[in-house]
Design an enzyme around this catalytic site. Structure first.
Site, PDB file in Angstrom:
ATOM      1  N   LYS B  96       0.873  -1.177   0.000  1.00 53.05           N
ATOM      2  CA  LYS B  96       0.000   0.000   0.000  1.00 53.05           C
ATOM      3  C   LYS B  96       0.907   1.223   0.000  1.00 53.05           C
ATOM      4  CE  LYS B  96      -2.697   2.706   3.193  1.00 53.05           C
ATOM      5  NZ  LYS B  96      -3.353   2.771   4.498  1.00 53.05           N
ATOM      6  N   GLY B 157      -6.966   8.743  10.633  1.00 51.89           N
ATOM      7  CA  GLY B 157      -7.051   8.687  12.088  1.00 51.89           C
ATOM      8  C   GLY B 157      -8.096   9.601  12.691  1.00 51.89           C
ATOM      9  N   ASN B 205      -8.545   1.221  10.577  1.00 57.30           N
ATOM     10  CA  ASN B 205      -7.593   0.956  11.658  1.00 57.30           C
ATOM     11  C   ASN B 205      -8.005   1.702  12.931  1.00 57.30           C
ATOM     12  OD1 ASN B 205      -3.960   0.629  11.739  1.00 57.30           O
ATOM     13  ND2 ASN B 205      -5.321   0.778  13.464  1.00 57.30           N
ATOM     14  N   THR B 206      -7.979   3.042  12.849  1.00 54.86           N
ATOM     15  CA  THR B 206      -8.218   3.840  14.054  1.00 54.86           C
ATOM     16  C   THR B 206      -9.612   3.606  14.643  1.00 54.86           C
ATOM     17  OG1 THR B 206      -6.687   5.496  13.230  1.00 54.86           O
ATOM     18  CG2 THR B 206      -8.197   6.195  14.959  1.00 54.86           C
TER      19      THR B 206
END
Lengths: 64, 256
Positions: B96, B157, B205-206
């Site tokens: 990525k 995020g 993710n976050t």
């Protein structure tokens, strides 16, 4: 020599394998770059480091 | 329902949820992957620690495809360097691309991302470029050989959701590659929405890492992504802009 940005001693006939051992890096989980060039795993025992070398030892970490 | 396979880089996936591994304890990775039903997980490449900390790969269940990112790269050259190191770590050809010049909003540098994609594709990588959702750049990424396009929903995020919704829809409609929405998705409902829109997959993710219960949130995302996908495949019901339309018969009322 520099390993991951830190100045370190470089003894005579210091191979990449010996460096990993001294620095406490597990050979399996890392990749090694010597002066911006990747060192293949099968060359760790034969690649000898020099005083002026810049070495990076990397591994995977958590990331997004 | 016939099986819905997600093809990426010549590999078959049943899951459309790509899980990040950052910002939480490695001990929780296995449970998160399992609850997410994830078959692909992202990782970062960094200077190794020699403090005896365990190898993160030991915590990732067998059979999960690793997707190393090039985070930390500020230009194409640095991204290429990190990608090569990641491949040397021996975990496949997926990468990525993540290139950021801006440290406040962490926005990807689209032009450098195209350059890195060109180089890494030629070197045999399966390249998944993280990008700001811009149609022209997405077309350049197609030409550069990308395996998918990964537009951001909101700043990385931030958990702010689908701030770039209109532009992601344009990519879904116009680009003949999987569109994997990455960054900014904060809630399962947002993941569901983008799947309803026709995104091929979601990366988060976050949203998981900062949840109260990480495995449980991973499970909630899994369900949301599956629901959104199923809704997309079903074809959403139409919207009536004005007025109303009864769902029940307009005859046979119990009155004269």
């Amino acid at each position: 020599m520099k390993i991951n940005g830190v100045q370190k001693e470089c003894p005579a006939n210091f191979t990449v394998a010996a460096m990993l051992n001294r620095e406490g890096f597990a050979r399996e989980g890392v990749a090694v770059e010597l002066n911006m060039e990747i060192v293949a795993k099968d060359a760790y025992d034969t690649t000898v480091l020099k005083e002026e070398d810049v070495v990076e030892v990397v591994s995977f970490m958590g990331g997004g | 329902m016939k099986q819905d396979i997600f093809m990426l880089g010549g590999q078959e996936f049943q899951s459309r949820f790509i899980l990040g591994s950052g910002k939480y304890n490695v001990e929780l990775i296995k449970a998160a992957v399992e609850q997410a039903g994830a078959q692909m997980i992202t990782l970062a490449v960094r200077r190794a620690n020699s403090d005896g900390e365990g190898n993160i790969l030991d915590y990732i269940p067998q059979g999960v495809t690793l997707l190393p990112n090039t985070s930390g790269a500020r230009n194409a050259q640095e991204a290429v360097r990190i990608a090569r190191l990641s491949r040397e770590l021996g975990c496949g050809n997926f990468v990525k691309i993540e290139i950021m010049r801006d440290s406040k909003y962490l926005l990807p540098d689209n032009a450098e991302t195209v350059k890195a994609t060109e180089i890494l594709t030629k070197e045999g990588f399966v390249v998944l470029p993280y990008m700001y959702p811009d149609l022209n750049t997405a077309r350049d990424l197609v030409d550069a050989g990308a395996a998918a396009v990964m537009p951001l929903a909101a700043p990385i995020g931030s958990n702010k959701g689908l701030a770039t919704k209109e532009f992601i829809q344009i990519l879904i409609d116009e680009i003949d590659l999987p569109i994997i929405v990455d960054a900014g998705i904060g809630r399962p409902s947002q993941a569901c929405e983008v799947m309803e829109m026709g995104a091929a997959a979601v990366m988060a993710n976050t949203a998981i890492a900062t949840a109260g219960d990480i495995p449980q949130m991973a499970s909630a995302f899994k369900k949301a992504i599956e629901a959104g996908r199923q809704a997309y495949l079903s074809g959403l019901g139409r919207v009536r802009e004005k007025g109303a339309e009864a769902s029940s018969p307009l005859t046979g009322f119990l009155r004269d």
